[in-house]
Motif scaffolding. Structure first.
Motif, short mmCIF file in Angstrom:
data_model
loop_
_atom_site.label_atom_id
_atom_site.label_comp_id
_atom_site.label_asym_id
_atom_site.label_seq_id
_atom_site.Cartn_x
_atom_site.Cartn_y
_atom_site.Cartn_z
N VAL A 16 -1.51 -11.79 0.77
CA VAL A 16 -0.75 -11.05 1.79
C VAL A 16 0.74 -11.38 1.64
CG1 VAL A 16 -0.31 -10.75 4.24
CG2 VAL A 16 -2.66 -10.88 3.40
N VAL A 17 1.52 -10.38 1.27
CA VAL A 17 2.96 -10.58 1.14
C VAL A 17 3.62 -10.49 2.50
CG1 VAL A 17 5.07 -9.64 0.13
CG2 VAL A 17 2.96 -9.65 -1.20
N LYS A 18 3.11 -9.59 3.32
CA LYS A 18 3.67 -9.47 4.65
C LYS A 18 2.60 -9.05 5.65
CE LYS A 18 7.41 -7.81 7.35
NZ LYS A 18 8.56 -8.66 7.61
N VAL A 151 -2.79 4.75 -5.38
CA VAL A 151 -2.46 4.47 -6.79
C VAL A 151 -0.93 4.51 -6.92
CG1 VAL A 151 -2.59 5.35 -9.17
CG2 VAL A 151 -4.63 5.37 -7.72
N GLU A 152 -0.34 5.49 -6.26
CA GLU A 152 1.12 5.60 -6.30
C GLU A 152 1.77 4.38 -5.64
OE1 GLU A 152 2.61 9.31 -4.75
OE2 GLU A 152 4.65 8.55 -4.66
N GLN A 153 1.20 3.94 -4.51
CA GLN A 153 1.73 2.73 -3.84
C GLN A 153 1.75 1.55 -4.80
OE1 GLN A 153 -0.34 1.43 -0.25
NE2 GLN A 153 -0.51 3.54 0.43
N VAL A 154 0.64 1.38 -5.50
CA VAL A 154 0.52 0.19 -6.36
C VAL A 154 1.45 0.32 -7.57
CG1 VAL A 154 -1.05 -1.25 -7.70
CG2 VAL A 154 -1.82 -0.21 -5.58
N LEU A 155 1.53 1.51 -8.15
CA LEU A 155 2.46 1.69 -9.26
C LEU A 155 3.89 1.39 -8.81
CD1 LEU A 155 1.11 4.98 -10.92
CD2 LEU A 155 0.98 2.67 -11.87
N ALA A 156 4.23 1.87 -7.62
CA ALA A 156 5.61 1.75 -7.15
C ALA A 156 5.96 0.35 -6.66
CB ALA A 156 5.86 2.76 -6.02
N THR A 157 4.99 -0.34 -6.06
CA THR A 157 5.34 -1.59 -5.37
C THR A 157 4.43 -2.77 -5.69
OG1 THR A 157 3.92 -1.20 -3.45
CG2 THR A 157 6.09 -0.16 -3.40
N GLN A 158 3.37 -2.53 -6.47
CA GLN A 158 2.39 -3.58 -6.79
C GLN A 158 1.67 -4.10 -5.54
OE1 GLN A 158 2.01 -3.78 -10.16
NE2 GLN A 158 0.11 -4.77 -9.61
N CYS A 159 1.81 -3.35 -4.46
CA CYS A 159 1.15 -3.74 -3.22
C CYS A 159 0.39 -2.55 -2.66
CB CYS A 159 2.16 -4.17 -2.17
SG CYS A 159 2.71 -5.85 -2.37
N ILE A 160 -0.48 -2.88 -1.72
CA ILE A 160 -1.21 -1.84 -1.04
C ILE A 160 -1.25 -2.20 0.44
CG2 ILE A 160 -3.47 -2.93 -1.41
CD1 ILE A 160 -4.45 -0.15 -2.08
N SER B 182 10.52 -1.12 1.20
CA SER B 182 11.45 -1.92 2.00
C SER B 182 11.12 -3.41 1.91
CB SER B 182 11.41 -1.46 3.47
OG SER B 182 10.25 -1.95 4.11
N LEU B 183 9.95 -3.73 1.37
CA LEU B 183 9.57 -5.15 1.21
C LEU B 183 9.85 -5.63 -0.21
CD1 LEU B 183 6.04 -5.12 2.93
CD2 LEU B 183 8.24 -5.70 3.96
N ASN B 184 10.58 -4.84 -0.95
CA ASN B 184 10.78 -5.10 -2.38
C ASN B 184 11.13 -6.55 -2.71
OD1 ASN B 184 12.52 -4.96 -5.03
ND2 ASN B 184 11.13 -3.22 -5.02
N ARG B 185 12.04 -7.13 -1.94
CA ARG B 185 12.48 -8.49 -2.25
C ARG B 185 11.31 -9.48 -2.13
NH1 ARG B 185 14.66 -12.15 0.74
NH2 ARG B 185 14.55 -10.74 2.51
N GLU B 186 10.58 -9.39 -1.03
CA GLU B 186 9.43 -10.28 -0.83
C GLU B 186 8.40 -10.10 -1.95
OE1 GLU B 186 10.78 -8.51 1.84
OE2 GLU B 186 10.00 -9.34 3.73
N ILE B 187 8.16 -8.84 -2.32
CA ILE B 187 7.14 -8.58 -3.34
C ILE B 187 7.57 -9.16 -4.69
CG2 ILE B 187 5.78 -6.81 -4.51
CD1 ILE B 187 6.24 -4.97 -2.11
N LYS B 188 8.83 -8.95 -5.03
CA LYS B 188 9.35 -9.47 -6.30
C LYS B 188 9.17 -10.98 -6.36
CE LYS B 188 12.02 -6.38 -8.83
NZ LYS B 188 12.85 -5.31 -8.27
N GLU B 189 9.48 -11.62 -5.26
CA GLU B 189 9.36 -13.07 -5.20
C GLU B 189 7.91 -13.50 -5.40
OE1 GLU B 189 12.13 -14.64 -2.25
OE2 GLU B 189 10.42 -15.91 -1.68
N TYR B 190 7.01 -12.77 -4.74
CA TYR B 190 5.59 -13.09 -4.88
C TYR B 190 5.16 -12.92 -6.34
CZ TYR B 190 0.61 -13.32 -3.98
OH TYR B 190 -0.71 -13.70 -4.00
N ASP B 191 5.58 -11.83 -6.94
CA ASP B 191 5.20 -11.53 -8.32
C ASP B 191 5.64 -12.65 -9.26
OD1 ASP B 191 4.19 -10.10 -10.44
OD2 ASP B 191 5.95 -8.81 -10.67
N LEU B 192 6.82 -13.18 -9.02
CA LEU B 192 7.35 -14.22 -9.91
C LEU B 192 6.64 -15.55 -9.73
CD1 LEU B 192 11.17 -13.46 -9.74
CD2 LEU B 192 9.62 -13.16 -11.69
N THR B 193 6.15 -15.80 -8.52
CA THR B 193 5.59 -17.12 -8.24
C THR B 193 4.07 -17.15 -8.32
OG1 THR B 193 5.76 -16.56 -5.91
CG2 THR B 193 7.53 -17.91 -6.81
N HIS B 194 3.43 -16.02 -8.68
CA HIS B 194 1.96 -16.03 -8.74
C HIS B 194 1.44 -15.51 -10.07
CE1 HIS B 194 2.54 -16.45 -4.43
NE2 HIS B 194 1.31 -16.94 -4.40
#
Ligand code: SF4
Lengths: 471, 194
Positions: A16-18, A151-160, B182-194
């Motif tokens: 969970v990122v957020k 699929v678009e969400q994940v391509l764009a943000t690596q999150c879902i 809008s969470l781009n910064r948090e996600i990038k950080e997660y990507d780098l550390t996992h």
């Protein structure tokens, strides 16, 4: 000590990122698989937003759903199929995504190649625009199918964005009987709890009957989690898992592998962790299974008779039950054993791994298919196909009159030309027996590869225990 | 992608008084071949709109010029069947922004919300009155107020439920991807550390 957690919660929470009140969780996705049918609109969306793929190293593409299983080296004849595969090629090239295209040694059904290549690992979050993504859960990860917008969400943000599902444990203890394989276990569970019995849940399979299974067999079980409505299904990793992964192409190697194993060993449900629901079954009660209706919950022991409408627990199901049997051309209260079949399909992400092909070959060695029955063996991947040839399985199939095809989803969903003709009966190792799934008006009996092979030889629905089978 | 913001819609409505409309009726499988999201509106309810010779079927409400507007009102259990997102795309592409029914299939509801179509769940009684009223007077204006979560016509009014997050998205004209971006910064950080 912190609160005891299930393996599912450990993996989910870690990704969970957020998390915000009233919002779904933003969950990081470690591995994303894409294919030609559910990805084009997603790439289109990226183009419209003017953005790229978040991290191309986490997405892998292959062509499987709508590819021919004959003459893959030639241009695709069917226009729609060709267009989808070409669009995938174009999109992957433009966005820099790795593609295992037709003819590539790693091409195959997306849920077969992930594990085979060591892209699927314990502890990961994995998604794909296909509901049988749950297959990967056999390695102790959180894997589930998604729609095109996602699929678009994940391509764009690596999150879902997802709300956390509830958890269910299904425990199977005891020893499996003769001729009973993992496909029978899962068909048995679904027949017990119905095609919607696990809706809203993420399932963990446990118990010594599950522990004793190979990775291939575990994948078959997790694969069909979705057929009881579950979001996904997983099995905690153990030595069997680690041994399977070791040395695979994209898995960690050497010292990195040993380190990874130490981490993976922590992936199990803590003592005292709570599930929302727990179900327990006895392995000894499971027999070779077959479905008679038009959803995977309509299954029974191959020796049972089809129930009558009056025997149904839910009276409001009578109408759809009758409609289903009418579609199948079957009588209430009758037996399926001995029923003549027209086609045998051995394939799909449920049962087209090398172990499945070996089991089938061991059974049909020196025998011949029944006259009038058409048998397709469609390997799950190029690697499975090559391995089968290396082991001489192709010769056994040929001598038996079975047709060994090239890899793809094939008659599992009948999107390419591999369709079962209207009114014909097919005993199939795939996962869905919906109306028209294998071709307009086709009739499907779902069963294990062993039961399918037995039927290929006798030409009718057969109790595999009458054959000389090892397990 | 900035979609239109949805706050309040006042529009006449189109009634399809049929229950259990499944996704195969909304957009038949043979039209799923496209590789873009647009153009599906032409085939919305294709087999109810046109006969075998592609002639419009006059009785079908979408072919009735008296019915106009951005609101579709349909019978109970709308959108059952397969999970195809194309059903929501077709409804949006045709020009509808709201679907009113007394029950929606789960996946359809989600797909609709993801594609700037607001599913409004009303009571059976409200639905029947609404259908009858529009059929009697196609000019009837229906108000869908997202902010205050109610739907009304001719002085009749009923509240509806919506997930708070989805409400924010619709009202601000953004979707799940905009939120995740809008969470781009948090996600990038997660990507780098996992
Ligand atoms: S084999 Fe069937 S179930 Fe598996 S990915 Fe292909 S179409 Fe889906």
């Amino acid at each position: 000590m912190s609160q005891p957690k299930t393996i599912f919660e450990k993996i989910w929470d870690k990704h969970v990122v957020k998390r915000a009140d009233g919002y779904p969780d933003a969950v990081f996705i470690d591995r994303h698989f894409i294919h030609e049918v559910t990805s084009p609109q997603a790439f289109d969306g990226l183009r419209k937003r003017g953005i790229g793929v978040f991290n191309v190293n986490r997405t892998t593409a292959t062509a499987d759903h709508n590819v021919p299983t004959k003459d893959q080296h030639l241009p695709i004849k069917e226009a729609l199929s060709r267009h989808q595969v070409e669009t995938l090629r174009k999109n992957c090239a433009e966005f820099g995504v790795e593609l295992y295209d037709l003819g590539h040694p790693f091409q195959g059904i997306v849920h077969i190649i992930g594990p085979e290549l060591g892209l699927t690992l314990p502890g990961m979050t994995i998604v794909c625009g296909d509901s049988h993504t749950s297959t990967h859960g056999a390695f102790g990860n959180v894997a589930f199918g998604i729609g095109t917008s996602e699929v678009e969400q994940v391509l764009a943000t690596q999150c879902i964005l997802q709300y956390k599902p509830k958890t269910m444990k299904i425990e199977i203890n005891g020893k499996l009987g003769k001729g009973v394989v993992s496909k029978d276990i899962i068909l048995y569970i679904i027949s017990k709890i119905s095609a919607s019995g696990a809706t809203g849940y993420f399932v963990e399979y446990a118990g010594d009957a599950i522990r004793s299974l190979s990775m291939e067999a575990r994948m078959t079980i997790c694969n069909m989690s979705i057929e009881m409505g579950a979001r996904g299904g997983l099995i905690a990793p153990d030595e069997t898992t680690f041994a399977y992964i070791k040395g695979r192409k994209f898995a960690p190697q050497g010292a990195a592998f040993d380190l990874a194993v130490e981490e993976w060993k922590k992936l199990k449900t803590d003592e005292g962790a709570k599930y929302d629901t727990v179900l327990t079954f006895d392995a000894a009660d499971i027999a070779p299974m077959i479905t008679y209706g038009t959803n995977p919950g309509m299954g029974m022991k191959v020796t049972d008779r089809i129930p009558t409408a009056n025997e149904l627990k839910e009276l409001n199901e009578q109408v759809s039950f009758k409609k289903s049997l009418e579609y199948m051309g079957l009588e209430q209260g009758s037996q399926l054993l001995g029923k003549a079949i027209d086609y045998v399909f051995i394939g799909s992400c449920t049962n087209a791994r090398i172990e499945d092909l070996r089991e089938v070959a061991a059974m049909v060695r020196g025998k011949k298919k029944a006259a009038g029955v058409e048998v397709w063996v469609v390997p799950g991947s190029k690697q499975v196909q090559e391995q089968a040839k290396k082991e001489g399985l192709d010769k056994i199939f040929e001598a038996a009159g079975f047709e060994l095809r090239e890899p793809g989803c094939s008659a599992c969903l009948g999107m390419n030309e591999d369709k079962i003709p209207a009114g014909k009966y097919c005993i199939s190792t795939s996962n869905r027996n919906f109306e028209g799934r294998q071709g307009p008006k086709s009739r499907t009996f779902l069963a294990s590869p062993l039961s399918a092979a037995a039927a290929a030889i006798t030409g009718k629905v057969t109790d595999v225990r009458e054959f000389n089978v090892k397990s | 992608m900035s979609k239109e913001k949805f706050q309040k819609l006042i529009s006449p409505a189109v009634p399809i008084a049929v229950e259990n409309i499944d996704t195969d009726q909304i957009i038949p499988a043979r039209f799923l071949k496209a590789t873009t999201r647009e153009g599906f509106g032409d085939n919305l309810f294709r087999d109810w709109r046109y006969d075998g010779n592609n002639n419009p079927i006059a009785e079908f409400p979408l072919n009735n010029a008296a019915y106009t507007g951005k609101i579709l009102v349909a019978g109970k259990n709308f959108g059952c069947g397969s999970s195809r997102e194309h059903a929501a795309w077709a409804i949006y592409d045709y020009g509808f922004r709201v679907v009113v029914s007394s029950f929606f299939a789960d996946i359809f509801k989600n797909n609709a919300l993801n594609n700037a179509v607001l599913p409004v769940v009303v009571s059976d009684q409200f639905l029947n009155e609404l259908l009858e009223t529009i059929q009697r007077d196609p000019k009837t204006e229906v108000t869908v107020d997202l902010e205050n979560q109610f739907i009304s016509f001719n002085g009749k009014k009923e509240g509806f439920q919506i997930n708070a997050y989805k409400k924010t998205c619709l009202m601000n004209g953004y979707d799940d991807i905009d939120y995740l971006l809008s969470l781009n910064r948090e996600i990038k950080e997660y990507d780098l550390t996992h």
